[in-house]
Design an enzyme around this catalytic site. Structure first.
Site, PDB file in Angstrom:
ATOM      1  NE  ARG A  89     177.186  58.329 -33.940  1.00  0.00           N
ATOM      2  CZ  ARG A  89     176.953  58.991 -32.813  1.00  0.00           C
ATOM      3  NH1 ARG A  89     177.072  60.313 -32.790  1.00  0.00           N
ATOM      4  NH2 ARG A  89     176.583  58.365 -31.726  1.00  0.00           N
ATOM      5  CE  LYS A 114     172.180  64.307 -38.966  1.00  0.00           C
ATOM      6  NZ  LYS A 114     173.161  64.306 -37.864  1.00  0.00           N
ATOM      7  NE  ARG A 136     145.703  52.405 -49.685  1.00  0.00           N
ATOM      8  CZ  ARG A 136     145.678  51.767 -50.844  1.00  0.00           C
ATOM      9  NH1 ARG A 136     144.861  50.733 -51.022  1.00  0.00           N
ATOM     10  NH2 ARG A 136     146.458  52.145 -51.833  1.00  0.00           N
ATOM     11  CE1 TYR A 142     140.904  49.361 -51.815  1.00  0.00           C
ATOM     12  CE2 TYR A 142     140.109  48.461 -53.889  1.00  0.00           C
ATOM     13  CZ  TYR A 142     140.896  49.353 -53.194  1.00  0.00           C
ATOM     14  OH  TYR A 142     141.659  50.258 -53.865  1.00  0.00           O
ATOM     15  CB  ALA A 147     129.390  41.804 -44.881  1.00  0.00           C
TER      16      ALA A 147
HETATM   17  C1  UD1 Z   1     176.837  69.856 -33.034  1.00  0.00           C
HETATM   18  C2  UD1 Z   1     177.661  70.858 -32.208  1.00  0.00           C
HETATM   19  C3  UD1 Z   1     177.617  70.435 -30.746  1.00  0.00           C
HETATM   20  C4  UD1 Z   1     176.188  70.395 -30.285  1.00  0.00           C
HETATM   21  C5  UD1 Z   1     175.329  69.499 -31.174  1.00  0.00           C
HETATM   22  C6  UD1 Z   1     173.880  69.687 -30.843  1.00  0.00           C
HETATM   23  C7  UD1 Z   1     179.446  71.690 -33.675  1.00  0.00           C
HETATM   24  C8  UD1 Z   1     180.887  71.627 -34.025  1.00  0.00           C
HETATM   25  N1  UD1 Z   1     179.033  70.889 -32.703  1.00  0.00           N
HETATM   26  O1  UD1 Z   1     177.472  68.596 -32.923  1.00  0.00           O
HETATM   27  O2  UD1 Z   1     178.340  71.366 -29.949  1.00  0.00           O
HETATM   28  O3  UD1 Z   1     176.134  69.958 -28.930  1.00  0.00           O
HETATM   29  O4  UD1 Z   1     175.493  69.852 -32.576  1.00  0.00           O
HETATM   30  O5  UD1 Z   1     173.055  68.806 -31.547  1.00  0.00           O
HETATM   31  O6  UD1 Z   1     178.723  72.482 -34.249  1.00  0.00           O
HETATM   32  N2  UD1 Z   1     176.535  70.129 -40.976  1.00  0.00           N
HETATM   33  C9  UD1 Z   1     176.769  70.641 -42.230  1.00  0.00           C
HETATM   34  N3  UD1 Z   1     178.039  70.648 -42.716  1.00  0.00           N
HETATM   35  C10 UD1 Z   1     179.086  70.178 -41.995  1.00  0.00           C
HETATM   36  C11 UD1 Z   1     178.849  69.643 -40.715  1.00  0.00           C
HETATM   37  C12 UD1 Z   1     177.552  69.639 -40.227  1.00  0.00           C
HETATM   38  O7  UD1 Z   1     175.842  71.093 -42.896  1.00  0.00           O
HETATM   39  O8  UD1 Z   1     180.228  70.223 -42.515  1.00  0.00           O
HETATM   40  C13 UD1 Z   1     175.149  70.116 -40.470  1.00  0.00           C
HETATM   41  C14 UD1 Z   1     174.589  68.712 -40.303  1.00  0.00           C
HETATM   42  O9  UD1 Z   1     173.776  68.364 -41.402  1.00  0.00           O
HETATM   43  C15 UD1 Z   1     173.738  68.836 -39.052  1.00  0.00           C
HETATM   44  C16 UD1 Z   1     174.331  70.000 -38.281  1.00  0.00           C
HETATM   45  O10 UD1 Z   1     175.161  70.698 -39.177  1.00  0.00           O
HETATM   46  O11 UD1 Z   1     172.398  69.149 -39.377  1.00  0.00           O
HETATM   47  C17 UD1 Z   1     175.129  69.543 -37.062  1.00  0.00           C
HETATM   48  O12 UD1 Z   1     176.175  68.683 -37.467  1.00  0.00           O
HETATM   49  P1  UD1 Z   1     176.513  67.353 -36.665  1.00  0.00           P
HETATM   50  O13 UD1 Z   1     177.648  66.704 -37.345  1.00  0.00           O
HETATM   51  O14 UD1 Z   1     175.286  66.590 -36.412  1.00  0.00           O
HETATM   52  O15 UD1 Z   1     177.059  68.007 -35.298  1.00  0.00           O
HETATM   53  P2  UD1 Z   1     177.136  67.317 -33.865  1.00  0.00           P
HETATM   54  O16 UD1 Z   1     178.340  66.458 -33.805  1.00  0.00           O
HETATM   55  O17 UD1 Z   1     175.840  66.747 -33.511  1.00  0.00           O
HETATM   56 CA    CA Z   2     173.874  66.533 -34.609  1.00  0.00          CA
END
Ligand code: UD1
Ligand code: CA
Length: 454
Positions: A19, A26, A321, A354, A368
């Site tokens: 997303r 991400k 920089r 520069y 300058a």
């Molecule tokens: C999750 C929670 C939700 C909560 C929200 C808060 C679950 C099922 N849901 O939803 O209740 O309100 O976070 O932000 O936990 N990840 C993995 N492997 C996977 C799936 C996810 O490593 O198979 C990691 C992702 O990289 C991420 C984190 O777990 O950093 C959360 O996953 P994401 O898919 O973002 O969960 P949400 O739908 O946001």
């Molecule tokens: Ca999340």
């Protein structure tokens, strides 16, 4: 007397984050100049944890490299398929078995504003025998978050939005995503989590209902939204950036920095200020900037990887920089760019210059329009300017070149050879005067002659 409880932190960072509409993983997106993952790991490092395990997706070398940079002692585990957050935690099963921690903290790599103090609050119920503790919050927009089902002050379940009934969706208390599990029950709970749900995912959030079914206690700790903002979209990334900036500006103000219009100044998580620093409106600080006591950063300046010494002055409209070092009282004025260069105490480059790959000695004055020609199309070369040297306006210093201490360069010179200390160097065409030629030129123009240049 309490004995210190051991704690394993498991950070989930697998998954591509579709997303975000980005080719970048991400957790490598940045907030306040630091990756989301680095923020989470910094909080972990500051919290009282004994070991850290990081779960990444297959081929996510960049994520591993970033984690190693921030937390060199961490162990890595690969989740081969993105099958849900509970499955991701079980990818680190070997860490749980090896360390047998009293407490396990589970953090999401996409929830960067978590603070060490909040992690301690989350762990507290475990010491009293609770098996699962979660952070709850009441977001302005609850869409997408799991909802906490609480009755009589007891946490009964977490319902993912995809599974929630219309009435459950009206619940304002949401899952912050960060969880603490009692080490001795963790594997028994995690192994019972199934994927009988709409997304066919193993939801970590099912841990609460399962623990209750095992006659164990679960608790929710309510925290402010800012601690647990999760990032799934670029909009949430921007909202989180805004929160991080508010926190950093407040910390700078609390420390005594004068920010005339704080909402227009952008900081990095590592920006460091001394005492009595003034930052005018509209200034951007990139990574690794330190500003010493009494320095002034004027409007519309951009700094990254720069050290600004005591009482130095930067801008307006300056660009510092990486590799810039300004000594005490040095001045860099409008439309001046500095890169990999140091201006020693009292040196000045006040207008339109520069200065790259250079050393400018103490009290030297750069006129300058002076340019260090540091790049010949393939290599970079250095320019050394001695102390108290005077570089006349609109000079080009063709590197490698050395200007001795106290030397004087006439305006408009193109300097290709070293200039000894104390010497005067002139390297420009000699001026030509043609008496009365101005009137002749004008009459030729009036006649419409084609060749009208003298
Ligand atoms: C999750 C929670 C939700 C909560 C929200 C808060 C679950 C099922 N849901 O939803 O209740 O309100 O976070 O932000 O936990 N990840 C993995 N492997 C996977 C799936 C996810 O490593 O198979 C990691 C992702 O990289 C991420 C984190 O777990 O950093 C959360 O996953 P994401 O898919 O973002 O969960 P949400 O739908 O946001
Ligand atoms: Ca999340």
């Amino acid at each position: 007397m309490t004995t210190a409880r051991t704690c394993l932190a498991i950070v989930l960072a697998a998954g591509e984050g579709t997303r975000m509409r980005s080719t970048k993983p991400k957790v490598l997106h940045t907030v306040a100049g630091r990756s989301l993952l680095a923020h989470v790991l910094a909080a972990v490092a500051e919290a009282d944890v004994s070991a850290a395990a990081i779960v990444v997706g297959p081929g996510q070398e960049a994520v591993v490299a970033e984690a190693r940079r921030v937390l060199p002692g961490a162990a890595f585990f690969v989740q081969h398929q993105r099958r849900g957050t509970a499955d991701a935690v079980l990818a680190a099963r070997a860490a749980i078995e090896r360390w047998r921690p009293d407490d396990i903290l589970i953090l999401y790599g996409d929830t960067p504003l978590i603070r060490a103090a909040t992690l301690s609050r989350l762990r507290a119920p475990l010491a009293a025998g609770t098996a699962v503790a979660v952070l709850g919050f009441r977001p302005a927009a609850p869409d997408g978050y799991g909802r906490l089902i609480v009755a009589d002050d007891r946490l009964l379940a977490i319902r993912e939005e995809a599974e929630a009934s219309p009435s459950e969706r009206t619940i304002g208390l949401c899952n912050g995503g960060i969880m603490a599990l009692a080490g001795r029950h963790a594997l028994a709970i995690l192994e019972r989590i199934g994927n009988q749900n709409r997304k066919r995912e193993f939801y970590l959030t099912d841990a609460v209902e399962i623990a209750r079914g095992m006659k164990l206690e679960a608790a929710a700790i309510e925290v402010e939204e800012d601690d647990v903002r999760g990032i799934n979209t670029k909009t949430q990334l921007a909202e989180t950036e805004a929160v991080a900036q508010r926190r950093l500006r407040q910390a700078a103000l609390d420390q005594g920095v004068t920010l005339i219009a704080p909402e227009t100044v952008f900081l990095c998580a590592d920006t460091a200020f001394g005492k009595d620093v003034v930052v005018e409106p509209y200034v951007v600080f990139g990574e690794k900037v330190t500003v010493e006591d009494g320095a002034v950063i004027r409007s519309f300046s951009h700094l990254a990887g720069a050290h600004v010494g005591k009482g130095a002055s930067v801008g307006p409209f300056a660009r510092l920089r990486p590799g810039t070092r300004l000594g005490e009282g040095a001045r860099v004025g409008n439309f001046v760019e500095v890169k990999e260069a140091s201006l020693e105490a009292g040196a000045k480059a006040n207008h339109l210059s520069y200065i790259g790959d250079a050393v400018v000695g103490a009290q030297a004055n750069i006129g300058a329009g002076t340019i260090t020609c540091n790049y010949d199309g393939s290599d970079k070369h250095r320019t050394e300017i001695g102390e108290k040297a005077f570089i006349g306006s609109n000079s080009a210093l063709v590197a490698p070149v050395r200007i001795g201490a106290g030397a004087y360069i006439g305006s408009g010179s193109v300097i290709t050879d070293n200039v000894p200390a104390g010497a005067l160097a002139l390297a420009r065409g000699r001026q030509v005067i043609k008496e009365d030629a101005a009137a002749r030129l004008r009459s030729l123009k009036a006649l419409g002659k084609r060749k009208t240049h003298p």
